[in-house]
Design a protein around this motif. Structure first.
Motif, short mmCIF file in Angstrom:
data_model
loop_
_atom_site.label_atom_id
_atom_site.label_comp_id
_atom_site.label_asym_id
_atom_site.label_seq_id
_atom_site.Cartn_x
_atom_site.Cartn_y
_atom_site.Cartn_z
N GLY A 43 17.10 -50.42 -9.15
CA GLY A 43 16.09 -51.45 -9.37
C GLY A 43 14.87 -50.89 -10.05
N VAL A 66 20.05 -59.98 -10.38
CA VAL A 66 20.90 -58.81 -10.07
C VAL A 66 22.15 -59.31 -9.39
CG1 VAL A 66 21.07 -56.64 -8.79
CG2 VAL A 66 18.88 -57.30 -9.82
N VAL A 85 17.21 -53.37 -3.40
CA VAL A 85 17.11 -53.63 -4.85
C VAL A 85 15.77 -54.30 -5.16
CG1 VAL A 85 18.10 -54.88 -6.81
CG2 VAL A 85 19.61 -53.89 -5.11
N LEU A 89 12.84 -53.18 -7.70
CA LEU A 89 12.30 -54.02 -8.77
C LEU A 89 10.78 -54.15 -8.66
CD1 LEU A 89 14.94 -56.94 -8.78
CD2 LEU A 89 14.80 -55.05 -10.41
N ILE A 129 18.92 -61.95 -6.05
CA ILE A 129 19.95 -60.91 -5.86
C ILE A 129 21.22 -61.62 -5.38
CG2 ILE A 129 20.46 -58.64 -4.86
CD1 ILE A 129 17.62 -58.72 -6.10
N LEU A 144 26.23 -52.56 -9.64
CA LEU A 144 25.28 -53.67 -9.71
C LEU A 144 24.86 -53.87 -11.16
CD1 LEU A 144 21.85 -52.59 -8.16
CD2 LEU A 144 23.76 -51.05 -8.25
N GLN A 145 24.76 -55.15 -11.53
CA GLN A 145 24.33 -55.50 -12.88
C GLN A 145 22.94 -56.12 -12.79
OE1 GLN A 145 27.47 -58.09 -14.24
NE2 GLN A 145 28.75 -56.38 -14.92
N CYS A 146 22.02 -55.57 -13.57
CA CYS A 146 20.64 -56.05 -13.57
C CYS A 146 20.37 -56.73 -14.91
CB CYS A 146 19.66 -54.89 -13.40
SG CYS A 146 19.87 -53.98 -11.87
N SER A 147 19.68 -57.84 -14.85
CA SER A 147 19.51 -58.63 -16.06
C SER A 147 18.08 -59.18 -16.15
CB SER A 147 20.53 -59.77 -15.98
OG SER A 147 20.41 -60.63 -17.03
#
Ligand code: SF4
Length: 468
Positions: A43, A66, A85, A89, A129, A144-147
């Motif tokens: 994050g 996420v 996470v 962030l 999340i 994990l995919q962060c966008s």
């Protein structure tokens, strides 16, 4: 002395180990290095990358999202992965994260928190999340995919991260960072022995020389950081022994460490007192970890009770001096490095053999080295401890790092003590199994282990305890 089967037949050649002490022993919040420390790092790394995007992109940014996959999704609720996470962030890092931050974020899931990217302010909450599919195609289970998204929900920038165990993260396209090379390269225990024989160094001296070469840190700096790690371990034992009540989560598990210690000191026989105290110390840290308290990964959060229990007992009950404790910790790192390099240390990758099993092997090595034994005896102690954890599955009940994890730390610490006794009392050349062979067996067993026994809470005790 040599083990009867040539190790080059058993162990495929690997590149040298470049893991450093402070990559490995990380101070941070529990309950799971893969599920809290790694995702928190992901994050905060994502936000640092977003902050470096052009003003043009940032002006269009409206939100963050996420998605958690694999075991992060299966057991992330119980582990507090979403709060970890979110904390990342919001700019927290595991080393500096206040112990009460994660529980406070969980108290109000709808609360929106402001975060700044350049001149743009965004808000983010736990509802951003998402717990995604458990089965997926990414190369690591803990994905994990962060966008970063615009007002229409379109992705402006995205990253795919992997929490690969012990709080380490990688990402799609990751390449190992450039840094110094080890002056004594080894990838197996056999190669490590060759280095020791050629240089005449002790095990802890060799680890120190490699650490200096890889990190560029001076010896005094390394010693200061090692002392911080040991202090964090002692603190986690003391905090756990002082705490009482139930642990967070729906299982209603009671903290037992303090009561175990009270009863331990009242036992009539000295040997019982010592072993029961060792149990109490391991419970103390494992309970702190389960409560989201600050612990040291050794090698992971789930197994964080084993090494501090032994270290604390070595200092308090066995009267081993500070210098020998530090040297023992350095020797234990060699065992952890080898396990990580040649098999794995994450429950999600190889089961609990890689967590409590490796912690027990490291603890056995630490005690045996600190008591002044030769490197072969240290290896034998680590091997015995690991061998008798082979096949151990990861089946946390309800997704909480509590049952069987807390007791398992205590059992791992006792096994480490016994492994050290076995190795120091036997003829070292009569020891049949090498540490390389045990690590190789752990890797193979982990690869063949059904996914339901790898931190998904879909098998083993996680199912039988609920169904019975
Ligand atoms: S069962 Fe072992 S590997 Fe799994 S979460 Fe508990 S301590 Fe970690």
């Amino acid at each position: 002395m040599s083990h009867p089967l040539p190790a080059e037949v058993l162990v495929p050649r690997r590149p040298p180990i470049e893991t450093t002490l402070f990559d490995f022993f990380k101070i941070g919040p529990g309950p799971s290095s893969s599920h809290t420390i790694g995702p928190m790092k992901a994050g905060s790394d994502f936000m640092a990358r977003c902050a470096a995007l052009s003003g043009d992109v940032l002006r269009r940014a409206e939100g963050l999202h996420v998605t958690l996959f694999g075991s992060l999704s299966a057991t992330g609720k119980g582990h507090g992965t979403d709060s970890a996470v979110l904390a990342g962030l919001l700019g927290s890092s595991p080393e500096s994260c206040a112990p009460e931050l994660l529980p406070s974020l969980l108290r109000d899931p709808e609360a929106r928190h402001s975060v700044r990217l350049g001149d743009t302010w965004l808000t983010v909450s736990l509802t951003d999340i998402e717990f995604g599919p458990v089965q997926h195609e990414a190369p690591f289970s803990n994905t994990l995919q962060c966008s970063l998204r615009d007002a229409a929900g379109q992705e402006l920038f995205g990253m795919e991260y992997y929490s690969v165990g012990g709080g380490f993260i990688q990402w799609k396209g990751w390449t190992p960072p450039e840094r110094g090379r080890p002056v004594h390269p080894y990838g197996t225990m056999r190669e490590l022995h060759q280095c020791l024989d050629e240089t005449g160094l002790t095990l802890h001296e060799l680890i120190l020389e490699n650490e200096t070469a890889i990190t560029g840190m001076s010896r005094p700096s390394i010693f200061a950081c090692l002392d911080d790690i040991m202090d964090a371990m002692y603190d986690s034992v003391r905090r756990g022994l002082r705490s009482s009540g139930r642990l967070p989560g729906t299982l209603g598990v009671w903290r037992k460490a303090g009561a175990l210690l009270d009863r331990a000191v009242a036992l009539p026989f000295m040997v019982d007192r010592f072993l029961a105290k060792l149990n109490a110390y391991a419970f103390a840290v494992a309970e702190e970890n389960a409560a989201g308290g600050v612990i040291v990964t050794a090698p992971t959060c789930g197994a964080a009770g084993v090494m501090p229990a032994l270290l604390y007992a070595m200092r308090q009950d066995l009267n081993i001096g500070e210098r020998a404790l530090r040297e023992g910790l350095l020797a234990s790192a060699a065992v952890g490095f080898l396990a990580k390099h040649n098999a794995g240390i994450a429950g999600a990758e190889v089961g609990c053999q890689g967590e409590v099993g490796v912690a027990s092997a490291m603890g056995a090595a630490m005690l045996t080295h600190a008591r002044g034994n030769a490197a072969r005896v240290v290896e034998n102690a680590a091997e015995v401890a690991l061998e008798h954890h082979l096949g151990l599955t990861c089946d946390p009940v309800g997704g909480y790092v509590q049952v069987p994890c807390i007791e398992r730390n205590a059992v791992g610490a006792i096994k480490a003590y016994n492994a050290s006794l076995l190795a120091t009392c036997e003829e070292q050349e009569h020891h049949l199994v090498s540490l390389d062979a045990a690590i190789m067996a752990m890797g193979e067993t982990g690869r063949e282990m059904n996914v339901k026994f790898k931190e998904t809470s879909a098998g083993g005790l996680a199912v039988s305890l609920v169904e019975c």
